[in-house]
Design a protein around this motif. Structure first.
Motif, PDB file in Angstrom:
ATOM      1  N   ARG A 291      52.727  11.175 -35.012  1.00  0.00           N
ATOM      2  CA  ARG A 291      51.465  10.440 -34.952  1.00  0.00           C
ATOM      3  C   ARG A 291      50.602  10.904 -33.784  1.00  0.00           C
ATOM      4  NH1 ARG A 291      50.920   5.650 -37.760  1.00  0.00           N
ATOM      5  NH2 ARG A 291      51.964   5.872 -39.773  1.00  0.00           N
TER       6      ARG A 291
ATOM      7  N   SER B 149      48.069  13.697 -36.098  1.00  0.00           N
ATOM      8  CA  SER B 149      47.282  12.649 -35.460  1.00  0.00           C
ATOM      9  C   SER B 149      46.188  12.114 -36.384  1.00  0.00           C
ATOM     10  CB  SER B 149      46.663  13.172 -34.160  1.00  0.00           C
ATOM     11  OG  SER B 149      45.860  14.314 -34.403  1.00  0.00           O
ATOM     12  N   HIS B 150      45.892  12.835 -37.488  1.00  0.00           N
ATOM     13  CA  HIS B 150      44.869  12.342 -38.415  1.00  0.00           C
ATOM     14  C   HIS B 150      45.398  11.224 -39.312  1.00  0.00           C
ATOM     15  CE1 HIS B 150      47.153  15.343 -40.651  1.00  0.00           C
ATOM     16  NE2 HIS B 150      46.730  14.786 -41.774  1.00  0.00           N
TER      17      HIS B 150
ATOM     18  N   LEU C 115      46.629   7.603 -39.939  1.00  0.00           N
ATOM     19  CA  LEU C 115      46.432   6.327 -39.259  1.00  0.00           C
ATOM     20  C   LEU C 115      47.463   5.277 -39.645  1.00  0.00           C
ATOM     21  CD1 LEU C 115      42.543   6.105 -39.627  1.00  0.00           C
ATOM     22  CD2 LEU C 115      43.834   6.895 -37.636  1.00  0.00           C
TER      23      LEU C 115
ATOM     24  N   GLY D  23      43.998   7.935 -43.410  1.00  0.00           N
ATOM     25  CA  GLY D  23      43.811   8.989 -42.415  1.00  0.00           C
ATOM     26  C   GLY D  23      42.347   9.225 -42.126  1.00  0.00           C
ATOM     27  N   ARG D  24      42.090  10.050 -41.149  1.00  0.00           N
ATOM     28  CA  ARG D  24      40.724  10.417 -40.803  1.00  0.00           C
ATOM     29  C   ARG D  24      40.248  11.514 -41.750  1.00  0.00           C
ATOM     30  NH1 ARG D  24      43.458   9.933 -35.936  1.00  0.00           N
ATOM     31  NH2 ARG D  24      42.731   8.254 -34.576  1.00  0.00           N
ATOM     32  N   PRO D  25      38.987  11.471 -42.162  1.00  0.00           N
ATOM     33  CA  PRO D  25      38.477  12.511 -43.059  1.00  0.00           C
ATOM     34  C   PRO D  25      38.342  13.839 -42.336  1.00  0.00           C
ATOM     35  CG  PRO D  25      36.697  11.080 -42.359  1.00  0.00           C
ATOM     36  CD  PRO D  25      37.967  10.461 -41.841  1.00  0.00           C
TER      37      PRO D  25
ATOM     38  N   ARG E  58      26.796  15.536 -44.581  1.00  0.00           N
ATOM     39  CA  ARG E  58      27.272  14.251 -44.089  1.00  0.00           C
ATOM     40  C   ARG E  58      26.513  13.096 -44.713  1.00  0.00           C
ATOM     41  NH1 ARG E  58      27.805  15.867 -37.678  1.00  0.00           N
ATOM     42  NH2 ARG E  58      29.446  17.434 -37.967  1.00  0.00           N
TER      43      ARG E  58
ATOM     44  N   ASP F  15      34.794   6.130 -42.489  1.00  0.00           N
ATOM     45  CA  ASP F  15      35.513   6.868 -41.467  1.00  0.00           C
ATOM     46  C   ASP F  15      37.005   6.970 -41.756  1.00  0.00           C
ATOM     47  OD1 ASP F  15      33.169   7.211 -40.031  1.00  0.00           O
ATOM     48  OD2 ASP F  15      33.423   5.301 -38.965  1.00  0.00           O
ATOM     49  N   VAL F  16      37.458   6.386 -42.863  1.00  0.00           N
ATOM     50  CA  VAL F  16      38.873   6.411 -43.223  1.00  0.00           C
ATOM     51  C   VAL F  16      39.020   6.914 -44.653  1.00  0.00           C
ATOM     52  CG1 VAL F  16      40.959   5.035 -43.573  1.00  0.00           C
ATOM     53  CG2 VAL F  16      39.425   4.517 -41.664  1.00  0.00           C
TER      54      VAL F  16
ATOM     55  N   SER G 262      41.030  22.362 -44.832  1.00  0.00           N
ATOM     56  CA  SER G 262      41.683  21.231 -44.178  1.00  0.00           C
ATOM     57  C   SER G 262      43.080  21.004 -44.734  1.00  0.00           C
ATOM     58  CB  SER G 262      40.834  19.972 -44.343  1.00  0.00           C
ATOM     59  OG  SER G 262      41.463  18.847 -43.780  1.00  0.00           O
TER      60      SER G 262
ATOM     61  N   ASN H  85      46.619  21.083 -42.743  1.00  0.00           N
ATOM     62  CA  ASN H  85      47.491  19.911 -42.717  1.00  0.00           C
ATOM     63  C   ASN H  85      48.844  20.200 -43.348  1.00  0.00           C
ATOM     64  OD1 ASN H  85      45.527  18.405 -41.433  1.00  0.00           O
ATOM     65  ND2 ASN H  85      44.744  17.489 -43.314  1.00  0.00           N
TER      66      ASN H  85
END
Length: 203
Positions: free
Chosen positions: A32, A37-38, A40, A64-66, A74, A84-85, A164, A168
């Motif tokens: 984590r 760390s992405h 949550l 997780g974070r996008p 955006r 944000d999640v 990404s 990951n």
């Protein structure tokens, strides 16, 4: 347009150890902080265990974070209802007797913009089935048909998501390798070195 790719990774650990580590990778406290760390939070939505057959079927949701997105899209992401999640649904099926584990991931958010499906399998390596495990990951990313999204922007979103996921996936493999090493060194205790189905059965 669809971006698809397949990756393989060989773990030099037996199947039961690798699958036990893979089951724990998102909830591992050390992961984590880094490298996952992405991530949550992880919550189990359903779980079915057949102790006699050594089978486990489970559904979890992963928050997780996008991934970072280009500035130009955006606003499109925000208009598509994404925050944000990012939520992902994970469906896991384990057959301990057959030494087979399959995991399917689908995004639950961003669906108006992009649809991602990831299929993973863990199987004994054909050359050294009792010592090594072959991990295969197949991912497809499709940008949803939004009027506000041009072909160029859609391709940009797909490529950024693919980049990404590749990063990951490498981080996930790193965590699984580390947990495997820990299981290999630890004395056999509760849950140590067990497959996910065996872990669930003993709980």
């Amino acid at each position: 347009m669809v971006v698809s790719y397949t990756q393989e990774h060989v773990y030099r650990h037996p199947w039961h150890r690798v699958t036990a580590a893979a089951w724990r990778k998102f909830t591992d406290p050390a992961a984590r902080d880094e490298p996952l760390s992405h991530i949550l939070d992880v919550e189990t939505l359903s779980r079915r265990v057949d102790p006699r057959a050594g089978r486990l079927d489970a559904v979890r949701v992963i928050a997780g974070r996008p991934p970072p997105l280009p500035f130009l899209i955006r606003g499109i992401v925000a208009s598509a209802g994404a925050g944000d999640v990012v939520l992902c649904v994970e469906r896991t099926s384990v057959d301990a007797a057959a030494r087979a584990m399959a995991v399917v991931y689908r995004n639950a958010t961003f669906r108006r913009l992009v649809d991602v499906e990831e299929r993973c399998s863990y199987a004994p390596h054909p050359d050294r089935p009792d010592e090594w495990t072959l991990f295969t990951q197949e991912t497809s990313i499709r940008c949803a048909p939004l009027a506000a999204v041009s072909g160029t922007v859609a391709g940009m979103v797909e490529r950024r998501c693919a980049e990404s996921f590749v990063r990951n996936a490498a981080k996930g493999a790193e965590v699984v390798e580390r947990i495997c090493e820990g299981l290999a060194l630890a004395d056999r205790g509760p849950d140590a070195g067990l497959s996910p189905a065996e872990v669930e059965t003993e709980q």
